[in-house]
Design a protein around this motif. Structure first.
Motif, mmCIF file in Angstrom:
data_model
loop_
_atom_site.group_PDB
_atom_site.id
_atom_site.type_symbol
_atom_site.label_atom_id
_atom_site.label_comp_id
_atom_site.label_asym_id
_atom_site.label_seq_id
_atom_site.Cartn_x
_atom_site.Cartn_y
_atom_site.Cartn_z
ATOM 1 N N GLY A 37 -92.770 -34.960 -13.483
ATOM 2 C CA GLY A 37 -94.031 -34.852 -12.952
ATOM 3 C C GLY A 37 -94.969 -33.769 -13.398
ATOM 4 O O GLY A 37 -94.688 -33.186 -14.533
ATOM 5 N N GLN A 38 -96.163 -33.447 -12.837
ATOM 6 C CA GLN A 38 -96.886 -32.520 -13.492
ATOM 7 C C GLN A 38 -96.216 -31.028 -13.538
ATOM 8 O O GLN A 38 -95.301 -30.473 -12.624
ATOM 9 C CB GLN A 38 -98.373 -32.316 -12.675
ATOM 10 N N GLU A 39 -96.371 -30.474 -14.492
ATOM 11 C CA GLU A 39 -95.718 -28.970 -14.430
ATOM 12 C C GLU A 39 -96.196 -28.137 -13.481
ATOM 13 O O GLU A 39 -97.250 -28.144 -13.032
ATOM 14 C CB GLU A 39 -96.050 -28.145 -16.096
ATOM 15 N N GLU A 40 -95.264 -27.189 -13.207
ATOM 16 C CA GLU A 40 -95.427 -26.240 -12.051
ATOM 17 C C GLU A 40 -96.014 -25.102 -12.678
ATOM 18 O O GLU A 40 -96.400 -23.948 -11.924
ATOM 19 C CB GLU A 40 -94.420 -26.004 -11.368
ATOM 20 N N TYR A 84 -90.888 -25.905 -14.650
ATOM 21 C CA TYR A 84 -90.504 -26.307 -13.273
ATOM 22 C C TYR A 84 -90.058 -25.379 -12.376
ATOM 23 O O TYR A 84 -88.802 -25.098 -13.108
ATOM 24 C CB TYR A 84 -90.152 -27.748 -13.255
ATOM 25 N N LYS A 99 -93.026 -35.222 -18.567
ATOM 26 C CA LYS A 99 -94.063 -35.145 -17.619
ATOM 27 C C LYS A 99 -93.831 -36.622 -16.736
ATOM 28 O O LYS A 99 -94.245 -36.639 -15.556
ATOM 29 C CB LYS A 99 -95.397 -34.894 -17.946
#
Length: 170
Positions: free
Chosen positions: A128-131, A140, A124
């Protein structure tokens, strides 16, 4: 990209002078800065390859990249053929890569040219933040190419990852 690196270097410049930074990370200041820079520059705009394999590859391409597989299996129900390697399983459908699976024993995956360890916090931080979320993990999507990270919900342990085409709800 250069602007991002210059901005990051400016933000992190005090770390190279301040001895408390190296004490808290148990690394010399320059190694701490390099580690942060490596992790900060992942979040790829496109997923081209995982463990060196593209979703556009054919069996001959995979053999060129990874050598002869340890074993080959066929799933008659799904119509896929799998090439099994120590760190990767490559599934083919109609002569082209359908998916790439990375087991937890690999310890992580190489996304494009960047190593990402199988640790949910590192993933993460780097991507980045998971989608999307699922009962068995998170993932993602970039330009119809998806990476799903499988995670044991009770322990948080990463159990593997898949790279595949995602067409969403059509």
């Amino acid at each position: 990209m250069i602007q991002l690196l210059l901005l990051l270097a400016g933000i992190l410049a005090p770390l190279t002078v301040n001895d408390t930074a190296s004490a808290s990370t148990n690394q010399p200041p320059e190694q701490a800065v390099l580690a942060v820079r490596e992790e900060a520059q992942v979040s790829p705009q496109f997923f081209r390859t995982v463990n060196g394999i593209s979703l556009d590859d054919r069996p001959a391409d995979v053999i060129t990249k990874k050598g002869q597989p340890l074993s080959v299996t066929k799933d008659k129900l799904l119509g896929t053929t799998e090439y099994h390697y120590k760190d990767t399983t490559v599934g083919f459908l109609e002569g082209i890569v359908d998916y790439v699976h990375i087991p937890d024993s690999a310890g992580g995956m190489k996304l494009n040219d960047t190593w990402i360890p199988f640790h949910d916090q590192k993933i993460k931080l780097m991507m980045g933040q998971e989608e999307f979320l699922a009962d068995d993990g998170f993932g993602y999507v970039r330009d119809y190419r998806a990476i799903k990270i499988y995670q044991n919900q009770a322990s948080g342990h990463i159990t593997g990852a898949d790279f595949f085409l995602e067409f969403g709800d059509e």
